[in-house]
Design an enzyme around this catalytic site. Sequence first.
Site, PDB file in Angstrom:
ATOM      1  N   ILE A  40       0.829  -1.222   0.000  1.00 60.86           N
ATOM      2  CA  ILE A  40       0.000   0.000   0.000  1.00 60.86           C
ATOM      3  C   ILE A  40       0.862   1.270   0.000  1.00 60.86           C
ATOM      4  O   ILE A  40       0.355   2.355  -0.262  1.00 60.86           O
ATOM      5  CB  ILE A  40      -0.995   0.064   1.190  1.00 60.86           C
ATOM      6  CG1 ILE A  40      -0.275  -0.069   2.548  1.00 60.86           C
ATOM      7  CG2 ILE A  40      -2.086  -0.983   1.033  1.00 60.86           C
ATOM      8  CD1 ILE A  40      -1.156   0.316   3.730  1.00 60.86           C
ATOM      9  N   GLU A  52      -8.230   0.797  20.217  1.00 55.60           N
ATOM     10  CA  GLU A  52      -7.036   1.141  21.000  1.00 55.60           C
ATOM     11  C   GLU A  52      -6.623   2.607  20.833  1.00 55.60           C
ATOM     12  O   GLU A  52      -5.854   3.126  21.640  1.00 55.60           O
ATOM     13  CB  GLU A  52      -5.887   0.196  20.650  1.00 55.60           C
ATOM     14  CG  GLU A  52      -6.243  -1.258  20.954  1.00 55.60           C
ATOM     15  CD  GLU A  52      -5.053  -2.206  21.014  1.00 55.60           C
ATOM     16  OE1 GLU A  52      -3.909  -1.748  20.949  1.00 55.60           O
ATOM     17  OE2 GLU A  52      -5.302  -3.418  21.119  1.00 55.60           O
ATOM     18  N   TYR A  80       1.658   0.933  18.009  1.00 55.72           N
ATOM     19  CA  TYR A  80       0.584   0.463  17.106  1.00 55.72           C
ATOM     20  C   TYR A  80      -0.592   1.426  17.138  1.00 55.72           C
ATOM     21  O   TYR A  80      -1.051   1.913  16.096  1.00 55.72           O
ATOM     22  CB  TYR A  80       0.119  -0.951  17.503  1.00 55.72           C
ATOM     23  CG  TYR A  80      -1.215  -1.336  16.904  1.00 55.72           C
ATOM     24  CD1 TYR A  80      -1.343  -1.579  15.544  1.00 55.72           C
ATOM     25  CD2 TYR A  80      -2.364  -1.432  17.705  1.00 55.72           C
ATOM     26  CE1 TYR A  80      -2.569  -1.910  14.979  1.00 55.72           C
ATOM     27  CE2 TYR A  80      -3.588  -1.774  17.160  1.00 55.72           C
ATOM     28  CZ  TYR A  80      -3.696  -2.008  15.795  1.00 55.72           C
ATOM     29  OH  TYR A  80      -4.926  -2.320  15.249  1.00 55.72           O
ATOM     30  N   SER A 114       0.050   4.750  15.606  1.00 58.43           N
ATOM     31  CA  SER A 114       0.067   4.746  14.130  1.00 58.43           C
ATOM     32  C   SER A 114      -1.362   4.670  13.581  1.00 58.43           C
ATOM     33  O   SER A 114      -1.679   5.313  12.581  1.00 58.43           O
ATOM     34  CB  SER A 114       0.931   3.595  13.600  1.00 58.43           C
ATOM     35  OG  SER A 114       0.314   2.339  13.842  1.00 58.43           O
ATOM     36  N   GLY A 155       3.614  -0.710  28.748  1.00 54.97           N
ATOM     37  CA  GLY A 155       2.506   0.216  28.509  1.00 54.97           C
ATOM     38  C   GLY A 155       1.154  -0.472  28.325  1.00 54.97           C
ATOM     39  O   GLY A 155       0.253   0.087  27.698  1.00 54.97           O
ATOM     40  N   TYR A 185       4.116 -15.887  -6.588  1.00 58.55           N
ATOM     41  CA  TYR A 185       3.851 -14.520  -7.027  1.00 58.55           C
ATOM     42  C   TYR A 185       5.119 -13.722  -7.278  1.00 58.55           C
ATOM     43  O   TYR A 185       5.082 -12.510  -7.366  1.00 58.55           O
ATOM     44  CB  TYR A 185       2.977 -13.796  -5.990  1.00 58.55           C
ATOM     45  CG  TYR A 185       1.598 -14.379  -5.940  1.00 58.55           C
ATOM     46  CD1 TYR A 185       0.697 -14.150  -6.977  1.00 58.55           C
ATOM     47  CD2 TYR A 185       1.207 -15.207  -4.897  1.00 58.55           C
ATOM     48  CE1 TYR A 185      -0.564 -14.724  -6.962  1.00 58.55           C
ATOM     49  CE2 TYR A 185      -0.047 -15.781  -4.877  1.00 58.55           C
ATOM     50  CZ  TYR A 185      -0.931 -15.528  -5.916  1.00 58.55           C
ATOM     51  OH  TYR A 185      -2.172 -16.086  -5.901  1.00 58.55           O
TER      52      TYR A 185
END
Length: 356
Positions: free
Chosen positions: A63, A138, A162, A165, A295, A353
């Site tokens: 992407i 989250e 995570y 982002s 965390g 692929y």
Amino acid sequence: MAKRNIVITGGAGFIGSHVVRLFVNKYPEYNIINLDKLTYAGNLDNLKDIENKPNYKFVKMDICDFEPFYRLMQEEKIDGIIHLAAESHVDRSIKDPFTFAKTNVMGTLSLLQAAKLYWESLPEGYEGKRFYHISTDEVYGSLALDSELFREDTPYSPHSPYSASKASSDHFVRAYHDTYGMPTIVTNCSNNYGPYQFPEKLIPLFINNIRQRKPLPVYGKGENVLDWLYVEDHARAIDLIFHRGKIAETYNIGGFNEWKNIDLIKVIIKTVDRILGNPEGHSLSLITYVTDRLGHDARYAIDSTKLQKELGWEPSLQFEEGIEKTVRWYLDNQEWIDNIISGEYQKYYDSMYSNL
Ligand code: NAD
Ligand code: DAU
């Protein structure tokens, strides 16, 4: 039903494969393109049952690669994007945050910009177009045990690389609506469970470890609370929102189903032991308390009232039923998980692929 040309990113992953399957089976008149880089988390074995359907196509693409995606949009006349591709595992984000920023933030931005340029070049512009971004609970941060649930207007307060982002990508999606008028939708969903989840995640990892008589690593005291939803219910919500959700809106998706980790783990142990014919409590001794995740958020819990009231969605499965189906699926599909553990699933697709 009008013909539509839809790209589903991340369709070889856990949730994406359920969304692809639902759309391919339900909308034979649509052209469904599964766009996936096939990272370690991408597995085309997840889609064997629909891979030969005439309305389905797989494209191996990152992407973050702007030009090829822009060309794909032109060639396939894409009018809908359902964006799930992401780095999704919190523990990996703690070790390697850069990959998360690259894929989740820059990758999302790249898709948005390609969609903007292509759709703005058409005579009808954004009419009939849709950029639907799949996000997580989250981003809202952590709840106290006795506080209210996350609502759509709860301020963002991500803690892990995570969730930071994902929060950033959510903001970019909304910015493309507010700045350029792109028809966007964002949804934030709670923890999914069900078939085809990569076995680094709690539920498939623990089912497989019980089968293999390996320790079950419980982070901290196992007292963190999460809200669980069966993956096919998430896929149904995505279908409904893609077709009937209001542009520029956010919808929370969750089943009002909170579990303390240790209690959920005991349910999994009980279910696996029963199905394997072990005496009750047989695998409890595999529980091993380990150092907590850095965390580690105390509690996530989603209020999905808006989605239920405005669009009439509700979860179809009771949790007990969903866990039973899930445990049985992993025990009945040991080859799927063994191919992942051996790396076989990737070697096959790398060679298959390599010319694309
Ligand atoms: P997953 O890790 O199982 O699948 C991710 C897929 O994205 C894989 O097929 C992978 O190959 C692909 N991918 C990764 N980087 C890519 C790139 N650069 N280009 C193209 N494809 C790439 O993830 P999942 O659990 O199915 O989650 C899917 C989405 O849903 C994510 O955006 C995640 O943040 C979100 N989400 C997940 C949950 C959950 O409980 N799993 C809950 C709420 C939201
Ligand atoms: O809340 C939605 C999120 O759910 C998604 O956005 C993420 O993409 C998805 O991976 C999931 O994140 P979690 O961190 O909640 O999932 P995970 O399965 O990694 O962990 C679930 C809980 O179990 C969490 O509190 C940490 C704990 N855990 C996890 C593992 C892998 C353990 O105690 N031991 C483990 O070995």
